[in-house]
Structures are given as structure tokens and as C-alpha cells.
Design a protein around this motif. Structure first.
Motif, PDB file in Angstrom:
ATOM      1  N   ARG A  23       0.833  -1.220   0.000  1.00  0.00           N
ATOM      2  CA  ARG A  23       0.000   0.000   0.000  1.00  0.00           C
ATOM      3  C   ARG A  23       0.862   1.263   0.000  1.00  0.00           C
ATOM      4  O   ARG A  23       0.359   2.360   0.256  1.00  0.00           O
ATOM      5  CB  ARG A  23      -0.924  -0.013   1.216  1.00  0.00           C
ATOM      6  N   TYR A  24       2.149   1.093  -0.294  1.00  0.00           N
ATOM      7  CA  TYR A  24       3.107   2.207  -0.176  1.00  0.00           C
ATOM      8  C   TYR A  24       2.709   3.420  -1.031  1.00  0.00           C
ATOM      9  O   TYR A  24       2.665   4.553  -0.542  1.00  0.00           O
ATOM     10  CB  TYR A  24       4.510   1.711  -0.551  1.00  0.00           C
ATOM     11  N   ASP A  25       2.349   3.165  -2.294  1.00  0.00           N
ATOM     12  CA  ASP A  25       2.046   4.289  -3.202  1.00  0.00           C
ATOM     13  C   ASP A  25       0.832   5.059  -2.702  1.00  0.00           C
ATOM     14  O   ASP A  25       0.853   6.281  -2.595  1.00  0.00           O
ATOM     15  CB  ASP A  25       1.750   3.770  -4.622  1.00  0.00           C
ATOM     16  N   TRP A  39       7.024  16.555  -6.457  1.00  0.00           N
ATOM     17  CA  TRP A  39       8.417  16.618  -5.996  1.00  0.00           C
ATOM     18  C   TRP A  39       9.311  15.750  -6.880  1.00  0.00           C
ATOM     19  O   TRP A  39      10.391  16.167  -7.294  1.00  0.00           O
ATOM     20  CB  TRP A  39       8.532  16.137  -4.550  1.00  0.00           C
ATOM     21  N   ARG A  40       8.838  14.523  -7.173  1.00  0.00           N
ATOM     22  CA  ARG A  40       9.655  13.638  -8.017  1.00  0.00           C
ATOM     23  C   ARG A  40       9.787  14.197  -9.425  1.00  0.00           C
ATOM     24  O   ARG A  40      10.836  14.111 -10.057  1.00  0.00           O
ATOM     25  CB  ARG A  40       9.073  12.223  -8.053  1.00  0.00           C
ATOM     26  N   LYS A  41       8.672  14.812  -9.917  1.00  0.00           N
ATOM     27  CA  LYS A  41       8.706  15.405 -11.263  1.00  0.00           C
ATOM     28  C   LYS A  41       9.772  16.509 -11.310  1.00  0.00           C
ATOM     29  O   LYS A  41      10.590  16.575 -12.231  1.00  0.00           O
ATOM     30  CB  LYS A  41       7.321  15.988 -11.569  1.00  0.00           C
ATOM     31  N   VAL A  64      18.441   4.750  -7.272  1.00  0.00           N
ATOM     32  CA  VAL A  64      18.782   3.968  -6.080  1.00  0.00           C
ATOM     33  C   VAL A  64      17.632   4.048  -5.073  1.00  0.00           C
ATOM     34  O   VAL A  64      16.995   5.086  -4.954  1.00  0.00           O
ATOM     35  CB  VAL A  64      20.084   4.528  -5.455  1.00  0.00           C
ATOM     36  N   ALA A  65      17.397   2.951  -4.348  1.00  0.00           N
ATOM     37  CA  ALA A  65      16.277   2.872  -3.407  1.00  0.00           C
ATOM     38  C   ALA A  65      14.987   3.197  -4.164  1.00  0.00           C
ATOM     39  O   ALA A  65      14.197   4.033  -3.741  1.00  0.00           O
ATOM     40  CB  ALA A  65      16.493   3.802  -2.207  1.00  0.00           C
ATOM     41  N   CYS A  66      14.824   2.511  -5.285  1.00  0.00           N
ATOM     42  CA  CYS A  66      13.749   2.858  -6.228  1.00  0.00           C
ATOM     43  C   CYS A  66      12.361   2.591  -5.675  1.00  0.00           C
ATOM     44  O   CYS A  66      11.375   3.109  -6.208  1.00  0.00           O
ATOM     45  CB  CYS A  66      13.939   2.105  -7.548  1.00  0.00           C
ATOM     46  N   ALA A  93      17.318   0.060  -8.318  1.00  0.00           N
ATOM     47  CA  ALA A  93      17.893  -0.869  -7.326  1.00  0.00           C
ATOM     48  C   ALA A  93      17.249  -0.594  -5.974  1.00  0.00           C
ATOM     49  O   ALA A  93      17.093   0.564  -5.586  1.00  0.00           O
ATOM     50  CB  ALA A  93      19.399  -0.668  -7.232  1.00  0.00           C
ATOM     51  N   ASP A  94      16.878  -1.664  -5.280  1.00  0.00           N
ATOM     52  CA  ASP A  94      16.300  -1.491  -3.936  1.00  0.00           C
ATOM     53  C   ASP A  94      16.633  -2.713  -3.090  1.00  0.00           C
ATOM     54  O   ASP A  94      16.668  -3.836  -3.582  1.00  0.00           O
ATOM     55  CB  ASP A  94      14.778  -1.314  -4.014  1.00  0.00           C
ATOM     56  N   ILE A  95      16.828  -2.455  -1.813  1.00  0.00           N
ATOM     57  CA  ILE A  95      17.192  -3.543  -0.892  1.00  0.00           C
ATOM     58  C   ILE A  95      15.992  -4.446  -0.568  1.00  0.00           C
ATOM     59  O   ILE A  95      16.169  -5.608  -0.206  1.00  0.00           O
ATOM     60  CB  ILE A  95      17.767  -2.946   0.417  1.00  0.00           C
ATOM     61  N   ALA A 116      19.171  -4.899  -4.502  1.00  0.00           N
ATOM     62  CA  ALA A 116      20.562  -4.672  -4.092  1.00  0.00           C
ATOM     63  C   ALA A 116      20.621  -3.655  -2.967  1.00  0.00           C
ATOM     64  O   ALA A 116      19.846  -2.696  -2.939  1.00  0.00           O
ATOM     65  CB  ALA A 116      21.390  -4.161  -5.273  1.00  0.00           C
ATOM     66  N   ASP A 117      21.549  -3.899  -2.060  1.00  0.00           N
ATOM     67  CA  ASP A 117      21.864  -2.926  -1.013  1.00  0.00           C
ATOM     68  C   ASP A 117      22.738  -1.847  -1.657  1.00  0.00           C
ATOM     69  O   ASP A 117      23.675  -2.179  -2.396  1.00  0.00           O
ATOM     70  CB  ASP A 117      22.637  -3.650   0.096  1.00  0.00           C
ATOM     71  N   VAL A 118      22.440  -0.596  -1.366  1.00  0.00           N
ATOM     72  CA  VAL A 118      23.218   0.502  -1.975  1.00  0.00           C
ATOM     73  C   VAL A 118      24.718   0.349  -1.697  1.00  0.00           C
ATOM     74  O   VAL A 118      25.549   0.788  -2.487  1.00  0.00           O
ATOM     75  CB  VAL A 118      22.698   1.877  -1.479  1.00  0.00           C
ATOM     76  N   LYS A 119      25.068  -0.299  -0.596  1.00  0.00           N
ATOM     77  CA  LYS A 119      26.495  -0.398  -0.216  1.00  0.00           C
ATOM     78  C   LYS A 119      27.271  -1.366  -1.100  1.00  0.00           C
ATOM     79  O   LYS A 119      28.491  -1.293  -1.168  1.00  0.00           O
ATOM     80  CB  LYS A 119      26.627  -0.850   1.250  1.00  0.00           C
ATOM     81  N   CYS A 133      17.983   9.415  -6.359  1.00  0.00           N
ATOM     82  CA  CYS A 133      17.510   8.703  -5.171  1.00  0.00           C
ATOM     83  C   CYS A 133      16.457   9.587  -4.522  1.00  0.00           C
ATOM     84  O   CYS A 133      16.744  10.719  -4.130  1.00  0.00           O
ATOM     85  CB  CYS A 133      18.671   8.444  -4.205  1.00  0.00           C
ATOM     86  N   ALA A 134      15.223   9.086  -4.447  1.00  0.00           N
ATOM     87  CA  ALA A 134      14.137   9.888  -3.868  1.00  0.00           C
ATOM     88  C   ALA A 134      13.698   9.262  -2.540  1.00  0.00           C
ATOM     89  O   ALA A 134      13.255   8.112  -2.507  1.00  0.00           O
ATOM     90  CB  ALA A 134      12.955   9.954  -4.839  1.00  0.00           C
ATOM     91  N   PHE A 135      13.843  10.002  -1.491  1.00  0.00           N
ATOM     92  CA  PHE A 135      13.402   9.595  -0.149  1.00  0.00           C
ATOM     93  C   PHE A 135      14.023   8.270   0.291  1.00  0.00           C
ATOM     94  O   PHE A 135      13.415   7.505   1.036  1.00  0.00           O
ATOM     95  CB  PHE A 135      11.856   9.531  -0.089  1.00  0.00           C
TER      96      PHE A 135
HETATM   97  C1  LIG Z   1      10.756   5.838   1.455  1.00  0.00           C
HETATM   98  S1  LIG Z   1      11.147   4.610   0.272  1.00  0.00           S
HETATM   99  C2  LIG Z   1      11.384   5.545  -1.195  1.00  0.00           C
HETATM  100  C3  LIG Z   1      11.056   4.767  -2.428  1.00  0.00           C
HETATM  101  C4  LIG Z   1      11.057   5.534  -3.748  1.00  0.00           C
HETATM  102  N1  LIG Z   1      12.373   6.019  -4.101  1.00  0.00           N
HETATM  103  C5  LIG Z   1      10.064   6.670  -3.763  1.00  0.00           C
HETATM  104  O1  LIG Z   1      10.393   7.749  -4.241  1.00  0.00           O
HETATM  105  O2  LIG Z   1       8.924   6.453  -3.330  1.00  0.00           O
HETATM  106  C6  LIG Z   1      12.780   4.182   0.724  1.00  0.00           C
HETATM  107  C7  LIG Z   1      13.320   2.987  -0.036  1.00  0.00           C
HETATM  108  O3  LIG Z   1      14.697   2.844   0.320  1.00  0.00           O
HETATM  109  C8  LIG Z   1      14.997   1.470   0.282  1.00  0.00           C
HETATM  110  N2  LIG Z   1      16.253   1.260   1.007  1.00  0.00           N
HETATM  111  C9  LIG Z   1      16.498   1.469   2.316  1.00  0.00           C
HETATM  112  N3  LIG Z   1      17.759   1.160   2.621  1.00  0.00           N
HETATM  113  C10 LIG Z   1      18.348   0.764   1.461  1.00  0.00           C
HETATM  114  C11 LIG Z   1      19.654   0.308   1.128  1.00  0.00           C
HETATM  115  N4  LIG Z   1      20.604   0.187   2.058  1.00  0.00           N
HETATM  116  N5  LIG Z   1      19.919  -0.026  -0.159  1.00  0.00           N
HETATM  117  C12 LIG Z   1      18.946   0.073  -1.111  1.00  0.00           C
HETATM  118  N6  LIG Z   1      17.689   0.485  -0.846  1.00  0.00           N
HETATM  119  C13 LIG Z   1      17.392   0.831   0.424  1.00  0.00           C
HETATM  120  C14 LIG Z   1      13.770   0.835   0.938  1.00  0.00           C
HETATM  121  O4  LIG Z   1      13.659  -0.539   0.693  1.00  0.00           O
HETATM  122  C15 LIG Z   1      12.658   1.666   0.309  1.00  0.00           C
HETATM  123  O5  LIG Z   1      12.141   1.073  -0.862  1.00  0.00           O
END
Ligand SMILES: C[S@@+](CC[C@H](N)C(=O)[O-])C[C@H]1O[C@@H](n2cnc3c(N)ncnc32)[C@H](O)[C@@H]1O
Length: 245
Positions: A23-25, A39-41, A64-66, A93-95, A116-119, A133-135
Motif C-alpha cells: 500500500r506504499y504508493d 516533488w519527483r517530477k 537507487v532505493a527505487c 535498485a532497492d534492498i 541490491a543494497d546501496v552499499k 535517489c528519492a526519499f
Molecule cells: C521511502 S522509500 C522511497 C522509495 C522511492 N524512491 C520513492 O520515491 O517512493 C525508501 C526505499 O529505500 C529502500 N532502502 C532502504 N535502505 C536501502 C539500502 N541500504 N539499499 C537500497 N535500498 C534501500 C527501501 O527498501 C525503500 O524502498
């Protein structure tokens, strides 16, 4: 987990986003009254110079963290606006496997979406013309390593565009912000997702994230060029832009 170290547990972050992914969106759009889409636009439009660059026939963008892929949608639309007759390859990419799965349902026909983990991202050095990378950065368990890796995979001359919530500087804005974040957001988010703890974490993570000037200094300390920030909606979020030398 204490409020000063909200992101210390990678597994916790991963599980937290898995648990609200469905239900995130909807919750995002309700909690921000849809402003998050604008904001994303606006963030994606910061890529104008990179997308419109006619000296290359292909531009590669990594988000990243898509999450569920809303920033990818915004980048795609910016590409349609600024990069006509040019190939734009977007990778997400998202963890969180669940967030990445939902993103894949929206975008995998066109783009690569990886868990994938960003690290430890599975991309070669200097692979992308831009990284967005958004939020997401607020949630990294190791902010410096995450940023370092985002820079590693970016080409020289590439652009970094980070959008993140900020704790407002203005006292009046901060007053209303505190009321909303303390008394409304966790409960509305909790009601819609069934996970009040996730939305309590969200409020804490915004409060402990570096202030705008401090985050700008962090980006400068990583030797990025032309570091700028644009406040969004009374400074409750910021778009940070910078170039890799
Ligand atoms: C608040 S959401 C933002 C999602 C999207 N970018 C957006 O604009 O709605 C944060 C995202 O960061 C991801 N995330 C958190 N830590 C992360 C990491 N170490 N590597 C990759 N993704 C990560 C989470 O899984 C989550 O999908």
C-alpha cells in the motif's frame, strides 16, 4: 532502536519496507496530498542537461532505493520531454525484494530492476550518466558508504539528484510540521498500512537526518562539484544536485 540511531539495523529496514510495500504508493499520496508526485517530477527535471545532451546517443540513469518505481516513472517522463530521439536506459535498485517486485511489475518490461543494497551494488565503476535517489538516503544504514557507492557507479561529469525530507528551519512551519508528524502521520499511515511502527520510524528518521546545510557539506566532502539544494514546499523536503568531477 533509539531515535538517534534509527537506521542501525539493515534487516529491520528491509523488513519494514517489505511490510508496507503493498500500500506504499497509496499511503504516500494520501499523506502528502499527492505533492510527492510533483516533488519527483521536479527532481527528475533536474536531469535536463544530462538527458538533453546530444553528444551521446544513449543516457544511462540509475535510481537507487527505487521503491515501487515512482521516481523511475518521473525520470521516464523527463526523458520523453528532454531527450527525444535518444535512448534512455533506466535501472532501479532497492534492498527490499517486495518493493523491487512491485517496481518490476510496473517497469521490468522496459528497465532493469535489481534487488541490491546501496552499499554493494552489482554495477561496474562509472556505468551511469546520472544517479537519482528519492526519499531513500534517509533510510541507509550507512549513509557515507551508500553515497560513496552511488558516486562510484557514476561516470565523471555525471549528475547526482537526491530528494529527501528535511526538518524545516522556519519555526512556524516547524510547529505545524511537528503537529502533523506527531499526531497525524503515524496514525493515518498506521491505519492505512496496519503498521504504525513503520510510520513512527518514518517520523524519527526525518528528524535525525542531517540538516540541509549539513547534508550539503557531506556531499561537498565527497568531492562532488557544484553542490546545490532546492527547497520544496516550505523546506519540508529538498532536492540536492551535484556533479562527479
Ligand atoms: C521511502 S522509500 C522511497 C522509495 C522511492 N524512491 C520513492 O520515491 O517512493 C525508501 C526505499 O529505500 C529502500 N532502502 C532502504 N535502505 C536501502 C539500502 N541500504 N539499499 C537500497 N535500498 C534501500 C527501501 O527498501 C525503500 O524502498
Amino acid at each position: 532502536m533509539d531515535a538517534n540511531n534509527v537506521n542501525d539495523n539493515k534487516k529491520h529496514i528491509d523488513q519494514l519496507f517489505n511490510s508496507i510495500a503493498g500500500r506504499y504508493d497509496l499511503i504516500n499520496h494520501v499523506l502528502t496530498l499527492g505533492i510527492d508526485i510533483l516533488w519527483r517530477k521536479k527532481a527528475a527535471r533536474q536531469l535536463k542537461d544530462i538527458l538533453a545532451d546530444k553528444s551521446v546517443s544513449r543516457t544511462a540513469v540509475l535510481d537507487v532505493a527505487c521503491g515501487t518505481g515512482d521516481m523511475i516513472t518521473a525520470v521516464e517522463k523527463a526523458g520523453n520531454k528532454y531527450a527525444r530521439n535518444k535512448r534512455i536506459d533506466i535501472t532501479g535498485a532497492d534492498i527490499s525484494p517486495t518493493m523491487a517486485f512491485i517496481c518490476g511489475k510496473k517497469h521490468s518490461a522496459k528497465y532493469d530492476i535489481v534487488v541490491a543494497d546501496v552499499k554493494t551494488m552489482p554495477f561496474k565503476d562509472s556505468s551511469f550518466d546520472a544517479v537519482t535517489c528519492a526519499f531513500g538516503v534517509r533510510n541507509f544504514d550507512d549513509l557515507n558508504k551508500g553515497l560513496y557507492e552511488m558516486i562510484r557507479v557514476m561516470k565523471s561529469g555525471g549528475k547526482l539528484v537526491i530528494t529527501e525530507f528535511s526538518y524545516p528551519e522556519n519555526k512556524l512551519v516547524r510547529f505545524f510540521y511537528n503537529i502533523y508528524f506527531t499526531y497525524f502521520l503515524p496514525y493515518i499511515g498506521g491505519l492505512l498500512s496496519g503498521k504504525i511502527s513503520a510510520y513512527k520510524y518514518f517520523c524519527k528518521s526525518v528528524k535525525v537526518f542531517p540538516k540541509t546545510e549539513d547534508f550539503t557539506s557531506i556531499l561537498q566532502s565527497l568531492h562532488l562539484k557544484d553542490v546545490k539544494h532546492k527547497p520544496l514546499t516550505f523546506g519540508i523536503a529538498n532536492i540536492y544536485t551535484a556533479y562527479k568531477p
